[in-house]
Design a protein around this motif. Structure first.
Motif, PDB file in Angstrom:
ATOM      1  N   VAL A 109       1.134  -0.826  -0.357  1.00 59.38           N
ATOM      2  CA  VAL A 109      -0.041  -0.864   0.608  1.00 59.38           C
ATOM      3  C   VAL A 109      -1.014  -1.914   0.282  1.00 59.38           C
ATOM      4  O   VAL A 109      -1.947  -2.210   1.223  1.00 59.38           O
ATOM      5  N   PRO A 128       1.624   6.233   0.399  1.00 61.27           N
ATOM      6  CA  PRO A 128       0.462   6.828   0.841  1.00 61.27           C
ATOM      7  C   PRO A 128       0.347   6.394   2.300  1.00 61.27           C
ATOM      8  O   PRO A 128       0.691   5.260   2.717  1.00 61.27           O
ATOM      9  N   SER A 129       0.160   7.410   3.127  1.00 61.91           N
ATOM     10  CA  SER A 129       0.293   7.113   4.687  1.00 61.91           C
ATOM     11  C   SER A 129      -1.271   6.922   5.150  1.00 61.91           C
ATOM     12  O   SER A 129      -1.130   6.279   6.404  1.00 61.91           O
ATOM     13  N   ASN A 130      -2.430   7.112   4.568  1.00 57.13           N
ATOM     14  CA  ASN A 130      -3.496   6.884   5.119  1.00 57.13           C
ATOM     15  C   ASN A 130      -4.336   6.614   4.088  1.00 57.13           C
ATOM     16  O   ASN A 130      -4.198   6.364   2.750  1.00 57.13           O
ATOM     17  N   ALA A 131      -5.611   6.054   4.505  1.00 57.92           N
ATOM     18  CA  ALA A 131      -6.707   5.620   3.377  1.00 57.92           C
ATOM     19  C   ALA A 131      -7.051   6.577   2.296  1.00 57.92           C
ATOM     20  O   ALA A 131      -7.245   6.107   1.177  1.00 57.92           O
ATOM     21  N   GLU A 132      -7.249   8.035   2.516  1.00 60.68           N
ATOM     22  CA  GLU A 132      -7.570   8.936   1.654  1.00 60.68           C
ATOM     23  C   GLU A 132      -6.421   8.922   0.680  1.00 60.68           C
ATOM     24  O   GLU A 132      -6.795   9.348  -0.684  1.00 60.68           O
ATOM     25  N   GLU A 133      -4.961   8.812   0.781  1.00 64.25           N
ATOM     26  CA  GLU A 133      -4.208   9.142  -0.043  1.00 64.25           C
ATOM     27  C   GLU A 133      -4.092   7.784  -0.842  1.00 64.25           C
ATOM     28  O   GLU A 133      -3.811   7.994  -2.039  1.00 64.25           O
ATOM     29  N   THR A 134      -4.324   6.681  -0.341  1.00 63.86           N
ATOM     30  CA  THR A 134      -4.434   5.542  -1.222  1.00 63.86           C
ATOM     31  C   THR A 134      -5.653   5.651  -2.287  1.00 63.86           C
ATOM     32  O   THR A 134      -5.337   4.825  -3.290  1.00 63.86           O
TER      33      THR A 134
END
Length: 424
Positions: free
Chosen positions: A141, A281-287
Protein backbone atom coordinates in the motif's frame (compact mmCIF):
# COMPACT_ATOMS: atom_id res chain seq x y z
CA UNK A 1 10.57 28.15 25.67
CA UNK A 2 11.27 31.30 27.67
CA UNK A 3 15.00 31.29 28.18
CA UNK A 4 17.64 34.00 28.24
CA UNK A 5 21.33 34.18 29.01
CA UNK A 6 22.69 37.75 28.85
CA UNK A 7 26.25 39.04 28.91
CA UNK A 8 26.76 42.82 28.43
CA UNK A 9 29.60 45.27 28.86
CA UNK A 10 29.69 48.55 30.74
CA UNK A 11 27.59 51.57 29.70
CA UNK A 12 24.80 49.16 28.68
CA UNK A 13 21.28 49.43 30.03
CA UNK A 14 19.34 46.25 30.91
CA UNK A 15 15.61 46.30 30.60
CA UNK A 16 13.55 43.14 31.09
CA UNK A 17 9.89 43.42 30.22
CA UNK A 18 9.18 39.70 30.73
CA UNK A 19 7.45 39.44 34.11
CA UNK A 20 7.77 35.67 33.94
CA UNK A 21 11.57 35.89 34.02
CA UNK A 22 12.59 37.95 37.09
CA UNK A 23 16.27 38.70 37.55
CA UNK A 24 17.63 36.62 40.38
CA UNK A 25 21.37 36.97 40.47
CA UNK A 26 23.90 39.59 39.36
CA UNK A 27 27.59 38.75 39.21
CA UNK A 28 30.27 41.40 38.64
CA UNK A 29 33.67 40.65 37.18
CA UNK A 30 36.52 43.08 36.71
CA UNK A 31 39.17 42.51 34.10
CA UNK A 32 41.27 45.45 32.88
CA UNK A 33 39.01 48.29 31.82
CA UNK A 34 36.08 46.02 31.05
CA UNK A 35 33.15 45.77 33.41
CA UNK A 36 30.89 42.78 32.75
CA UNK A 37 27.51 42.07 34.16
CA UNK A 38 26.37 38.46 33.92
CA UNK A 39 22.70 37.92 34.44
CA UNK A 40 21.13 34.57 35.14
CA UNK A 41 17.45 34.61 34.38
CA UNK A 42 15.05 32.17 35.96
CA UNK A 43 12.48 30.57 33.67
CA UNK A 44 9.36 28.61 34.29
CA UNK A 45 10.76 25.79 32.22
CA UNK A 46 13.13 23.41 33.96
CA UNK A 47 15.34 23.28 30.93
CA UNK A 48 18.48 25.38 31.18
CA UNK A 49 20.55 27.27 28.66
CA UNK A 50 24.33 27.09 28.83
CA UNK A 51 26.41 29.95 27.47
CA UNK A 52 29.80 29.14 25.98
CA UNK A 53 31.57 32.27 24.66
CA UNK A 54 29.07 33.70 22.16
CA UNK A 55 27.12 30.45 21.56
CA UNK A 56 23.97 29.62 23.51
CA UNK A 57 23.08 25.94 23.70
CA UNK A 58 19.76 24.69 25.04
CA UNK A 59 18.82 21.23 26.24
CA UNK A 60 15.63 21.33 24.19
CA UNK A 61 15.35 18.83 21.30
CA UNK A 62 16.90 20.72 18.39
CA UNK A 63 14.74 21.99 15.60
CA UNK A 64 16.93 20.22 13.08
CA UNK A 65 20.00 17.99 13.26
CA UNK A 66 22.73 16.94 10.88
CA UNK A 67 22.25 13.86 8.79
CA UNK A 68 24.35 10.75 9.57
CA UNK A 69 27.75 11.11 8.04
CA UNK A 70 28.55 9.12 4.93
CA UNK A 71 31.76 7.16 5.44
CA UNK A 72 33.85 6.35 2.41
CA UNK A 73 34.96 2.78 1.84
CA UNK A 74 38.53 3.97 2.37
CA UNK A 75 37.79 5.24 5.89
CA UNK A 76 38.01 3.18 9.04
CA UNK A 77 35.07 3.21 11.43
CA UNK A 78 35.67 5.29 14.56
CA UNK A 79 35.92 3.45 17.85
CA UNK A 80 32.85 3.83 20.09
CA UNK A 81 35.24 4.71 22.93
CA UNK A 82 38.61 6.30 22.03
CA UNK A 83 41.66 4.10 22.45
CA UNK A 84 43.24 6.55 24.88
CA UNK A 85 40.23 6.32 27.17
CA UNK A 86 40.15 2.52 26.91
CA UNK A 87 43.79 2.28 27.96
CA UNK A 88 43.23 4.74 30.78
CA UNK A 89 40.32 2.71 32.09
CA UNK A 90 42.31 -0.53 31.82
CA UNK A 91 45.18 0.95 33.83
CA UNK A 92 42.73 2.19 36.44
CA UNK A 93 41.13 -1.24 36.76
CA UNK A 94 44.52 -2.88 37.22
CA UNK A 95 45.41 -0.30 39.83
CA UNK A 96 42.16 -0.81 41.74
CA UNK A 97 42.42 -4.61 41.67
CA UNK A 98 46.04 -4.69 42.84
CA UNK A 99 46.37 -6.65 46.08
CA UNK A 100 42.73 -7.74 46.08
CA UNK A 101 41.50 -11.32 45.63
CA UNK A 102 39.84 -12.13 42.34
CA UNK A 103 36.08 -12.21 42.55
CA UNK A 104 33.64 -14.52 40.83
CA UNK A 105 33.10 -13.90 37.14
CA UNK A 106 29.48 -12.90 36.51
CA UNK A 107 27.40 -14.22 33.61
CA UNK A 108 27.62 -14.34 30.67
CA UNK A 109 31.43 -14.50 30.95
CA UNK A 110 31.21 -17.63 33.12
CA UNK A 111 29.20 -19.50 30.47
CA UNK A 112 25.76 -19.02 32.02
CA UNK A 113 22.90 -16.97 30.68
CA UNK A 114 21.74 -13.68 32.11
CA UNK A 115 18.27 -14.79 33.24
CA UNK A 116 16.74 -11.33 33.28
CA UNK A 117 17.64 -10.87 29.60
CA UNK A 118 16.07 -14.09 28.34
CA UNK A 119 12.59 -12.49 27.98
CA UNK A 120 14.25 -9.51 26.28
CA UNK A 121 15.87 -11.84 23.73
CA UNK A 122 12.51 -13.42 22.89
CA UNK A 123 10.91 -9.98 22.53
CA UNK A 124 13.65 -8.85 20.16
CA UNK A 125 13.31 -11.99 18.06
CA UNK A 126 9.53 -11.71 17.83
CA UNK A 127 9.75 -7.97 17.12
CA UNK A 128 12.03 -8.70 14.18
CA UNK A 129 9.59 -11.26 12.75
CA UNK A 130 6.68 -8.86 13.27
CA UNK A 131 8.63 -6.09 11.55
CA UNK A 132 9.37 -8.24 8.50
CA UNK A 133 5.76 -9.46 8.18
CA UNK A 134 4.34 -5.94 8.56
CA UNK A 135 6.77 -4.46 6.05
CA UNK A 136 5.66 -7.02 3.48
CA UNK A 137 2.10 -5.82 3.98
CA UNK A 138 2.97 -2.12 3.96
CA UNK A 139 4.88 -2.47 0.71
CA UNK A 140 1.55 -3.37 -0.92
CA UNK A 141 0.00 0.00 0.00
CA UNK A 142 2.99 2.36 0.47
CA UNK A 143 5.17 2.67 -2.66
CA UNK A 144 8.89 2.21 -2.09
CA UNK A 145 11.44 2.55 -4.89
CA UNK A 146 15.00 1.26 -5.08
CA UNK A 147 17.79 2.34 -7.41
CA UNK A 148 18.83 -0.23 -9.99
CA UNK A 149 22.54 0.59 -9.70
CA UNK A 150 23.16 1.60 -6.06
CA UNK A 151 21.73 0.82 -2.63
CA UNK A 152 19.69 4.02 -2.30
CA UNK A 153 15.92 3.80 -1.86
CA UNK A 154 13.08 6.31 -1.77
CA UNK A 155 9.65 6.12 -0.15
CA UNK A 156 7.03 7.57 -2.45
CA UNK A 157 5.40 7.05 -5.85
CA UNK A 158 8.00 9.27 -7.56
CA UNK A 159 11.73 8.94 -7.03
CA UNK A 160 13.72 11.94 -5.85
CA UNK A 161 15.61 13.96 -8.49
CA UNK A 162 18.91 14.31 -6.59
CA UNK A 163 22.06 13.27 -8.43
CA UNK A 164 23.48 11.03 -5.72
CA UNK A 165 23.92 7.67 -7.46
CA UNK A 166 27.32 6.05 -6.83
CA UNK A 167 26.71 2.88 -8.79
CA UNK A 168 28.39 1.66 -11.98
CA UNK A 169 28.49 4.17 -14.82
CA UNK A 170 27.11 6.87 -12.54
CA UNK A 171 29.16 9.51 -14.37
CA UNK A 172 27.53 8.56 -17.67
CA UNK A 173 24.08 8.94 -16.13
CA UNK A 174 25.15 12.23 -14.47
CA UNK A 175 24.41 10.71 -11.04
CA UNK A 176 20.73 10.08 -11.82
CA UNK A 177 19.00 7.04 -10.31
CA UNK A 178 17.01 4.42 -12.18
CA UNK A 179 14.12 3.50 -9.90
CA UNK A 180 12.57 0.05 -9.59
CA UNK A 181 10.25 -1.59 -7.07
CA UNK A 182 11.87 -2.25 -3.68
CA UNK A 183 11.67 -5.37 -1.49
CA UNK A 184 12.07 -5.93 2.24
CA UNK A 185 15.81 -6.65 1.87
CA UNK A 186 16.26 -3.13 0.48
CA UNK A 187 14.70 -1.64 3.63
CA UNK A 188 16.22 -3.91 6.28
CA UNK A 189 19.88 -4.28 5.36
CA UNK A 190 20.82 -7.97 5.79
CA UNK A 191 23.70 -8.35 8.23
CA UNK A 192 24.73 -11.98 8.72
CA UNK A 193 27.07 -13.53 11.26
CA UNK A 194 28.49 -16.97 11.96
CA UNK A 195 26.40 -19.14 14.28
CA UNK A 196 28.41 -20.42 17.24
CA UNK A 197 27.48 -23.70 18.87
CA UNK A 198 29.59 -22.67 21.87
CA UNK A 199 30.01 -18.93 22.28
CA UNK A 200 33.00 -19.52 24.60
CA UNK A 201 34.65 -22.01 22.27
CA UNK A 202 37.63 -21.52 20.02
CA UNK A 203 37.61 -18.96 17.27
CA UNK A 204 36.48 -20.03 13.82
CA UNK A 205 39.57 -20.62 11.64
CA UNK A 206 39.79 -19.66 8.00
CA UNK A 207 39.53 -23.27 6.83
CA UNK A 208 36.09 -23.75 8.46
CA UNK A 209 34.46 -20.62 7.05
CA UNK A 210 32.16 -22.63 4.74
CA UNK A 211 31.19 -25.33 7.24
CA UNK A 212 29.82 -22.93 9.88
CA UNK A 213 26.25 -21.73 9.17
CA UNK A 214 25.50 -18.04 8.91
CA UNK A 215 22.36 -16.44 10.35
CA UNK A 216 21.17 -12.84 10.73
CA UNK A 217 23.30 -11.11 13.35
CA UNK A 218 20.26 -10.07 15.42
CA UNK A 219 19.04 -13.68 15.48
CA UNK A 220 22.47 -14.91 16.58
CA UNK A 221 22.50 -12.35 19.38
CA UNK A 222 19.08 -13.56 20.53
CA UNK A 223 20.23 -17.20 20.40
CA UNK A 224 23.26 -16.49 22.55
CA UNK A 225 21.03 -14.54 24.97
CA UNK A 226 18.65 -17.47 25.50
CA UNK A 227 16.36 -18.02 22.50
CA UNK A 228 16.17 -21.73 21.63
CA UNK A 229 15.75 -22.50 17.93
CA UNK A 230 15.73 -26.17 16.88
CA UNK A 231 17.43 -25.43 13.56
CA UNK A 232 20.33 -23.67 15.29
CA UNK A 233 21.39 -25.73 18.33
CA UNK A 234 23.65 -24.15 20.91
CA UNK A 235 25.35 -25.28 24.08
CA UNK A 236 23.66 -24.30 27.35
CA UNK A 237 25.66 -24.61 30.56
CA UNK A 238 24.08 -24.94 33.98
CA UNK A 239 27.28 -24.54 35.98
CA UNK A 240 29.96 -21.85 35.65
CA UNK A 241 33.09 -22.78 33.76
CA UNK A 242 36.39 -23.42 35.54
CA UNK A 243 38.91 -20.91 34.26
CA UNK A 244 42.48 -22.22 33.90
CA UNK A 245 44.02 -19.23 32.18
CA UNK A 246 42.89 -16.25 30.22
CA UNK A 247 42.23 -18.35 27.12
CA UNK A 248 41.72 -21.83 28.62
CA UNK A 249 38.87 -23.24 30.65
CA UNK A 250 37.07 -26.51 31.33
CA UNK A 251 33.39 -27.20 31.84
CA UNK A 252 32.17 -28.06 35.32
CA UNK A 253 30.72 -31.49 36.07
CA UNK A 254 26.95 -31.31 35.61
CA UNK A 255 26.23 -35.02 36.17
CA UNK A 256 25.02 -34.38 39.72
CA UNK A 257 22.41 -31.88 38.55
CA UNK A 258 18.90 -33.17 37.87
CA UNK A 259 17.76 -33.35 34.29
CA UNK A 260 15.98 -30.21 33.10
CA UNK A 261 12.21 -30.40 33.13
CA UNK A 262 11.03 -30.71 29.53
CA UNK A 263 7.50 -29.63 30.47
CA UNK A 264 8.55 -26.09 31.39
CA UNK A 265 6.73 -23.81 28.92
CA UNK A 266 8.88 -21.58 26.76
CA UNK A 267 7.89 -18.24 25.26
CA UNK A 268 6.19 -18.49 21.91
CA UNK A 269 8.17 -17.79 18.77
CA UNK A 270 6.68 -16.14 15.70
CA UNK A 271 7.41 -17.23 12.15
CA UNK A 272 7.66 -15.31 8.90
CA UNK A 273 4.58 -15.32 6.70
CA UNK A 274 4.68 -16.32 3.07
CA UNK A 275 3.58 -13.89 0.41
CA UNK A 276 0.45 -15.95 -0.21
CA UNK A 277 -0.58 -15.66 3.46
CA UNK A 278 -0.33 -11.88 3.71
CA UNK A 279 -3.49 -9.97 4.62
CA UNK A 280 -3.15 -6.54 3.03
CA UNK A 281 -4.97 -3.65 4.79
CA UNK A 282 -8.11 -2.77 2.92
CA UNK A 283 -8.74 0.79 4.14
CA UNK A 284 -6.91 3.76 5.62
CA UNK A 285 -7.71 2.87 9.24
CA UNK A 286 -6.16 -0.58 8.94
CA UNK A 287 -3.13 0.96 7.27
CA UNK A 288 -2.63 3.40 10.16
CA UNK A 289 -2.91 0.62 12.75
CA UNK A 290 -0.45 -1.52 10.78
CA UNK A 291 2.00 1.39 10.47
CA UNK A 292 1.84 2.09 14.21
CA UNK A 293 2.41 -1.58 15.02
CA UNK A 294 5.37 -1.68 12.62
CA UNK A 295 6.91 1.40 14.22
CA UNK A 296 6.52 -0.13 17.68
CA UNK A 297 8.19 -3.35 16.49
CA UNK A 298 11.09 -1.32 15.05
CA UNK A 299 11.63 0.53 18.32
CA UNK A 300 11.20 -2.62 20.41
CA UNK A 301 13.80 -4.47 18.34
CA UNK A 302 16.36 -1.67 18.54
CA UNK A 303 15.87 -0.95 22.25
CA UNK A 304 16.00 -4.63 23.16
CA UNK A 305 19.05 -5.33 21.00
CA UNK A 306 20.84 -2.40 22.61
CA UNK A 307 20.20 -3.96 26.04
CA UNK A 308 21.55 -7.31 24.89
CA UNK A 309 24.68 -5.74 23.41
CA UNK A 310 25.60 -4.29 26.80
CA UNK A 311 25.98 -7.81 28.21
CA UNK A 312 26.75 -10.00 25.19
CA UNK A 313 29.70 -8.63 23.19
CA UNK A 314 29.30 -7.90 19.49
CA UNK A 315 32.25 -7.16 17.21
CA UNK A 316 32.39 -5.36 13.88
CA UNK A 317 35.18 -5.00 11.36
CA UNK A 318 36.56 -1.49 11.24
CA UNK A 319 36.94 -1.67 7.47
CA UNK A 320 33.90 -3.65 6.22
CA UNK A 321 30.34 -4.37 7.45
CA UNK A 322 31.21 -7.86 8.79
CA UNK A 323 29.70 -8.48 12.24
CA UNK A 324 30.56 -11.22 14.72
CA UNK A 325 28.55 -12.00 17.84
CA UNK A 326 31.01 -13.15 20.47
CA UNK A 327 33.92 -12.11 22.62
CA UNK A 328 36.54 -12.47 19.88
CA UNK A 329 36.03 -12.18 16.16
CA UNK A 330 36.53 -15.09 13.80
CA UNK A 331 39.72 -15.69 11.85
CA UNK A 332 38.19 -16.04 8.41
CA UNK A 333 40.25 -13.97 5.97
CA UNK A 334 37.31 -12.64 3.96
CA UNK A 335 37.71 -8.89 4.37
CA UNK A 336 37.86 -7.23 0.98
CA UNK A 337 37.85 -3.62 2.12
CA UNK A 338 40.40 -0.92 1.35
CA UNK A 339 44.02 -2.16 1.68
CA UNK A 340 42.96 -5.65 2.75
CA UNK A 341 46.14 -7.03 1.16
CA UNK A 342 48.18 -5.44 3.94
CA UNK A 343 46.07 -7.31 6.51
CA UNK A 344 46.04 -10.57 4.53
CA UNK A 345 42.27 -10.34 4.34
CA UNK A 346 41.84 -10.39 8.12
CA UNK A 347 39.25 -8.24 9.80
CA UNK A 348 40.08 -5.39 12.15
CA UNK A 349 37.72 -6.23 15.00
CA UNK A 350 36.40 -3.56 17.33
CA UNK A 351 33.36 -3.09 19.55
CA UNK A 352 30.15 -2.66 17.60
CA UNK A 353 27.39 -0.14 18.12
CA UNK A 354 23.68 -0.60 17.50
CA UNK A 355 23.82 0.87 13.99
CA UNK A 356 26.39 -1.79 13.03
CA UNK A 357 24.04 -4.57 14.11
CA UNK A 358 20.82 -2.97 12.81
CA UNK A 359 21.91 -0.38 10.25
CA UNK A 360 19.16 2.17 9.52
CA UNK A 361 18.94 3.04 5.83
CA UNK A 362 18.15 6.74 5.68
CA UNK A 363 15.82 8.10 3.01
CA UNK A 364 14.54 11.54 2.15
CA UNK A 365 11.42 12.62 4.04
CA UNK A 366 8.50 13.71 1.87
CA UNK A 367 6.91 16.65 3.74
CA UNK A 368 3.70 16.81 1.68
CA UNK A 369 2.13 13.55 0.49
CA UNK A 370 -0.22 15.47 -1.81
CA UNK A 371 2.87 16.63 -3.75
CA UNK A 372 5.32 13.74 -3.39
CA UNK A 373 7.72 15.04 -6.03
CA UNK A 374 10.73 16.74 -4.41
CA UNK A 375 12.47 19.73 -5.98
CA UNK A 376 16.18 19.55 -6.60
CA UNK A 377 16.74 23.22 -5.72
CA UNK A 378 15.17 22.77 -2.24
CA UNK A 379 17.37 19.87 -1.19
CA UNK A 380 18.83 21.72 1.81
CA UNK A 381 15.35 22.13 3.30
CA UNK A 382 14.35 18.46 3.18
CA UNK A 383 14.97 16.05 6.04
CA UNK A 384 15.85 12.39 6.29
CA UNK A 385 14.65 9.45 8.35
CA UNK A 386 15.23 5.67 8.51
CA UNK A 387 13.32 3.90 5.77
CA UNK A 388 11.14 1.99 8.26
CA UNK A 389 10.15 5.24 10.00
CA UNK A 390 9.39 7.02 6.72
CA UNK A 391 7.23 4.12 5.50
CA UNK A 392 5.25 4.14 8.75
CA UNK A 393 4.85 7.93 8.67
CA UNK A 394 3.54 7.82 5.12
CA UNK A 395 1.27 4.99 6.24
CA UNK A 396 -0.33 7.26 8.81
CA UNK A 397 1.69 6.77 11.99
CA UNK A 398 2.95 9.72 14.02
CA UNK A 399 6.64 10.51 13.68
CA UNK A 400 8.60 9.64 16.87
CA UNK A 401 10.13 12.59 18.65
CA UNK A 402 13.66 11.24 18.42
CA UNK A 403 13.57 11.29 14.60
CA UNK A 404 11.94 14.71 14.20
CA UNK A 405 15.23 16.73 14.21
CA UNK A 406 16.62 14.86 11.19
CA UNK A 407 13.23 14.80 9.49
CA UNK A 408 13.06 18.61 9.93
CA UNK A 409 9.35 18.61 10.53
CA UNK A 410 9.50 22.07 12.14
CA UNK A 411 11.46 23.68 9.30
CA UNK A 412 9.50 25.76 6.82
CA UNK A 413 10.05 24.82 3.19
CA UNK A 414 9.93 27.63 0.61
CA UNK A 415 7.20 27.35 -1.98
CA UNK A 416 9.39 28.59 -4.85
CA UNK A 417 13.04 28.64 -5.77
CA UNK A 418 13.10 32.43 -5.65
CA UNK A 419 11.86 32.34 -2.07
CA UNK A 420 14.56 29.79 -1.18
CA UNK A 421 17.28 32.12 -2.48
CA UNK A 422 16.12 34.80 -0.04
CA UNK A 423 16.64 32.53 2.99
CA UNK A 424 19.71 33.51 4.98
Amino acid sequence: MNCACVSIKSNTFIHNNNTNNPLLLFGFKYGGNNFRLQTIVETRSRKLCHRQSSVIKCEDPPQNADFPRYYSKKEKKPFPIPIVELRRNARQRMKDSRGKPKGLVPPPKNGLLVKRLIPVAYRVYNARITLINNLKKLLKVVPVLACKWCNEIHVGPVGHPFKSCRGPNASIRMGHHEWTKAVVEDILIPVDAYHLFDRLGRRIPHEERFSVPRVPAVVELCIQAGVDLPEFPTKRRRKPIIRISKSEFVDADESELPDPDPDVPKPSILTEENDDELVVPSNAEETVLLAEETLQAWEKMRVGANKLMKMYPVRVCGYCPEVHVGGSGHKAQICGAHKHQQRNGQHGWQSAVLDNLIPPRYVWHVPDLSEPKLQRELRNFYGQAPAVVEICVQGGAAAPERYQPTMRLNVGIPSTVKEAEMVV
